[in-house]
Design an enzyme around this catalytic site. Structure first.
Site, PDB file in Angstrom:
ATOM      1  CG  HIS A 169      -0.349   0.014   2.522  1.00  0.00           C
ATOM      2  ND1 HIS A 169       0.411  -1.016   3.022  1.00  0.00           N
ATOM      3  CD2 HIS A 169      -0.336   0.985   3.487  1.00  0.00           C
ATOM      4  CE1 HIS A 169       0.842  -0.697   4.233  1.00  0.00           C
ATOM      5  NE2 HIS A 169       0.414   0.518   4.534  1.00  0.00           N
TER       6      HIS A 169
ATOM      7  CG  HIS B  74       0.357   4.167   4.910  1.00  0.00           C
ATOM      8  ND1 HIS B  74      -0.342   3.392   5.793  1.00  0.00           N
ATOM      9  CD2 HIS B  74      -0.500   5.152   4.517  1.00  0.00           C
ATOM     10  CE1 HIS B  74      -1.566   3.888   5.935  1.00  0.00           C
ATOM     11  NE2 HIS B  74      -1.687   4.953   5.164  1.00  0.00           N
TER      12      HIS B  74
ATOM     13  CG  ASP C  51       5.171   2.496   7.280  1.00  0.00           C
ATOM     14  OD1 ASP C  51       4.287   3.185   6.731  1.00  0.00           O
ATOM     15  OD2 ASP C  51       4.914   1.494   7.972  1.00  0.00           O
ATOM     16  CG  HIS C  52       4.310  -0.292   3.966  1.00  0.00           C
ATOM     17  ND1 HIS C  52       4.234  -1.628   4.290  1.00  0.00           N
ATOM     18  CD2 HIS C  52       3.920   0.393   5.074  1.00  0.00           C
ATOM     19  CE1 HIS C  52       3.802  -1.743   5.548  1.00  0.00           C
ATOM     20  NE2 HIS C  52       3.606  -0.538   6.040  1.00  0.00           N
TER      21      HIS C  52
ATOM     22  CG  HIS D 225      -3.648  -0.237   6.808  1.00  0.00           C
ATOM     23  ND1 HIS D 225      -3.494   0.329   8.058  1.00  0.00           N
ATOM     24  CD2 HIS D 225      -2.540   0.122   6.093  1.00  0.00           C
ATOM     25  CE1 HIS D 225      -2.350   0.994   8.097  1.00  0.00           C
ATOM     26  NE2 HIS D 225      -1.756   0.889   6.918  1.00  0.00           N
TER      27      HIS D 225
ATOM     28  CG  ASP E 268       0.836  -1.698   7.564  1.00  0.00           C
ATOM     29  OD1 ASP E 268       1.710  -2.568   7.697  1.00  0.00           O
ATOM     30  OD2 ASP E 268       1.082  -0.473   7.594  1.00  0.00           O
TER      31      ASP E 268
ATOM     32  CG  HIS F  68       4.537  -2.636  10.707  1.00  0.00           C
ATOM     33  ND1 HIS F  68       5.517  -1.667  10.741  1.00  0.00           N
ATOM     34  CD2 HIS F  68       3.659  -2.263   9.742  1.00  0.00           C
ATOM     35  CE1 HIS F  68       5.236  -0.731   9.839  1.00  0.00           C
ATOM     36  NE2 HIS F  68       4.115  -1.066   9.207  1.00  0.00           N
TER      37      HIS F  68
HETATM   38 ZN   LIG Z   1       3.117   0.131   7.887  1.00  0.00          ZN
HETATM   39 ZN   LIG Z   2       0.246   1.369   6.501  1.00  0.00          ZN
END
Ligand SMILES: [Zn+2]
Ligand SMILES: [Zn+2]
Length: 263
Positions: free
Chosen positions: A56, A58, A60-61, A115, A135, A175
């Site tokens: 996705h 975000h 952090d991905h 998410h 996530d 995560h």
């Molecule tokens: Zn994440």
């Molecule tokens: Zn996320």
């Protein structure tokens, strides 16, 4: 199908994954934020990263895409609906699409909103199916919906897709939150012996060596799969006194998600 789970040891507690074809050494990197680490692991195994999959949009991905593309010229794959927000996407994905890695690996794309509304999970079939769930599903938990998601959609994804996968499916989330999630489970169901046993193992364990759960285990320890549990419902009614005595599963899921946001 070779699977390498990489603990990023960062503040986000990311897990990255390399999925490689044993015959050709071609590899797919999933959400490689710490891209140098992924590249180091690939080199050590003699693999070439030829594709990057973002579950996705975000940061952090996707934050490692540019670096890893620069180093490897890998193609970037992501949900077609997230492509414009991610940028640099070579292949937009939808439900049922198949990703091939080398000669032997095939992964099915599941369209799993909740998410965020443009989230892909990957499913590897076979005797030991593997779900790479970003996530959406965590070990003993569920993703939050505060970054562009919807709890109703997340419930539908759990109920109509994830819960129906084979029990032996291995769960590979984006995560490492296992201990914290089990504490939430046990706050709902203090008598859940499976969750107690798993928490004893998880506490103080090296995240790099964290257990890989199966969906069968998740159904025993993940509150978001335990929507008919009388204990879960009774505890939920303490937090939400207006909740009826026999709420439907959708309501239980959404209230659990709401409770988890402030827990
Ligand atoms: Zn994440
Ligand atoms: Zn996320």
């Amino acid at each position: 199908m070779l699977i390498e789970r990489i603990w990023a040891a960062n503040a986000y507690r990311n897990f990255h994954y390399l999925i490689a074809c044993p015959e050709t050494g071609e590899a797919l990197a999933i959400d490689p934020l710490e891209w140098r680490l992924c590249q180091d692991v690939a080199r050590a195994r003699g693999w070439n990263i030829t594709q990057i999959l973002n579950t996705h949009e975000h940061h952090d991905h996707i934050g490692g895409n540019e670096g890893l593309v620069g180093a490897t010229h890998a193609k970037v794959l992501a949900h077609a609906g997230a492509a414009s927000r991610i940028g640099g996407v070579d292949r937009g994905l939808g439900k049922g699409d198949v990703i091939r890695v080398g000669r032997t690996v095939e992964l099915e794309c599941l369209d799993t909103p909740g998410h965020t509304m443009t989230h892909i999970c990957l499913l590897g079939h076979g005797d030991a199916p593997a779900l790479f769930c970003g996530d959406t599903l965590f070990n003993a938990g569920a993703g939050n919906c505060s970054g562009g998601g919807q709890p109703e959609a997340l419930y539908n994804t759990f109920a109509t897709q994830l819960a129906r996968l084979p029990d032996q499916t291995r769960v590979f989330p984006g995560h490492e939150y296992l201990a914290r999630n089990l504490e939430f489970t046990l706050d709902r169901e203090p008598g859940n012996a499976d969750a107690q046993a798993l928490l004893a193992k998880a506490r103080g364990a090296d995240p790099a060596a964290a257990v890989v759960t199966t969906l069968a285990e998740e159904k025993r320890v993940n509150t978001f799969f335990r929507l008919q549990s009388p204990a879960v419902i009774a505890r939920l009614r303490e937090a939400f006194p207006d909740l009826e005595e026999r709420p439907d599963e959708r309501t239980v899921f959404i209230k659990l998600r709401e409770l988890r946001n402030r827990w």
